[in-house]
Design an enzyme around this catalytic site. Structure first.
Site, PDB file in Angstrom:
ATOM      1  CG  ASP A  81      34.907  35.523  29.149  1.00  0.00           C
ATOM      2  OD1 ASP A  81      34.973  36.098  30.260  1.00  0.00           O
ATOM      3  OD2 ASP A  81      35.868  35.447  28.371  1.00  0.00           O
ATOM      4  N   GLY A  95      39.764  41.297  26.828  1.00  0.00           N
ATOM      5  CA  GLY A  95      41.197  41.249  27.084  1.00  0.00           C
ATOM      6  C   GLY A  95      41.657  42.204  28.160  1.00  0.00           C
ATOM      7  CD  GLU A 103      39.036  36.312  27.963  1.00  0.00           C
ATOM      8  OE1 GLU A 103      38.904  36.546  29.164  1.00  0.00           O
ATOM      9  OE2 GLU A 103      39.065  37.210  27.112  1.00  0.00           O
ATOM     10  CE  LYS A 121      32.354  45.963  31.809  1.00  0.00           C
ATOM     11  NZ  LYS A 121      32.595  44.577  32.112  1.00  0.00           N
TER      12      LYS A 121
HETATM   13  C1  5RP Z   1      39.460  39.215  30.392  1.00  0.00           C
HETATM   14  C2  5RP Z   1      38.233  39.706  29.725  1.00  0.00           C
HETATM   15  C3  5RP Z   1      37.058  40.050  30.577  1.00  0.00           C
HETATM   16  O1  5RP Z   1      35.956  39.336  30.130  1.00  0.00           O
HETATM   17  C4  5RP Z   1      36.802  41.517  30.483  1.00  0.00           C
HETATM   18  O2  5RP Z   1      37.975  42.213  30.813  1.00  0.00           O
HETATM   19  C5  5RP Z   1      35.660  41.939  31.417  1.00  0.00           C
HETATM   20  O3  5RP Z   1      36.089  41.842  32.739  1.00  0.00           O
HETATM   21  P1  5RP Z   1      35.137  42.168  33.956  1.00  0.00           P
HETATM   22  O4  5RP Z   1      34.109  41.095  34.006  1.00  0.00           O
HETATM   23  O5  5RP Z   1      36.063  42.143  35.147  1.00  0.00           O
HETATM   24  O6  5RP Z   1      34.533  43.529  33.730  1.00  0.00           O
HETATM   25  O7  5RP Z   1      38.154  39.834  28.530  1.00  0.00           O
HETATM   26  O8  5RP Z   1      40.516  39.056  29.496  1.00  0.00           O
END
Ligand code: 5RP
Length: 225
Positions: A81, A95, A103, A121
């Site tokens: 994820d 989130g 999750e 990130k």
């Molecule tokens: C969803 C999440 C996602 O992992 C988080 O928001 C990152 O999203 P992205 O890959 O679009 O940057 O926690 O609830």
């Protein structure tokens, strides 16, 4: 490289963490979507998946990848994820896509959490990204007062272009808490977990990532925790 190219690179690299013949936990969001598209190419090697949201389940099924209900599954080999923020210790804010509760549940049943994220990130201190907290709707105002007392600025997440509350796959609402400098993520996660009416907080620190595949201009970096 664009942010999408970095996300695609880590999604591709995550395929090395897929365990043949096993069930794979799949996250939610744009990076997870890239991963799903990569997983589709090797779908015959896995038994199936457990999805962390209805959106992810729909994308997996669209590729012909089996999706199991978590209640039918005893263990998950690996959970893959994205994250909104991650520290060098593997603690995360998640989130942004409103799927934090599922999750957290799927991650808790998985033997390993592999976070896939573009380099933007990675942070020293969590909290620049507003911290999502899923709540039972009737507790919204009470929980917001408690979150404000912790020093944050809580705000109800609304549907795009509307003042109506955004409703999660679980029927909950999301409060996004801005302005937190999270010096001790485990302590804050414990404290927010203890507020009555909170379904889940988007801090993944008590149980964080085991590995982070970070997309950078110099290639995919692997951080192990
Ligand atoms: C969803 C999440 C996602 O992992 C988080 O928001 C990152 O999203 P992205 O890959 O679009 O940057 O926690 O609830």
């Amino acid at each position: 490289m664009t942010q999408d190219e970095l996300k695609q690179a880590v999604a591709r690299a995550a395929i090395d963490y897929v365990v043949d013949g096993e069930i794979i936990g799949v996250g939610t969001g744009s990076t997870a979507n890239f991963f799903i598209d990569e997983l589709a190419k090797i779908k015959d090697r896995i038994k199936g998946t457990v999805a962390s949201s209805e959106a992810t389940a729909a994308r997996l099924r669209g590729h012909g990848i089996p999706v199991f209900d978590l209640n039918e599954v005893e263990s998950i080999a690996v959970y893959i994820d994205g994250a909104d923020e991650i520290t060098g210790q593997g603690a995360m804010i998640k989130g942004g896509g409103a799927a934090l509760t599922r999750e957290k549940i799927v991650a808790s049943v998985s033997k390993r959490f592999v976070c896939i994220a573009d380099g933007s990130k990675l942070v020293n201190t969590l909290g620049k990204f507003p911290l999502p907290v899923e709540v039972i709707p009737m507790a919204r105002a009470a929980v917001m007062r408690r979150l404000a007392a912790l020093g944050g600025q809580p705000r109800l997440r609304t549907k795009a272009g509307s003042d109506d509350a955004f409703i999660t796959d679980n029927g909950g609402e999301i409060i996004d808490v801005a302005g937190l400098q999270i010096a001790d993520p485990k302590a804050l996660e414990t404290e927010i977990n203890g507020i009555v009416g909170v379904i889940a907080v988007g801090l993944f620190a008590l149980s964080g990532a085991n590995v982070c595949l970070l997309g950078t201009a110099d290639g995919v970096k692997t951080l192990s925790f």
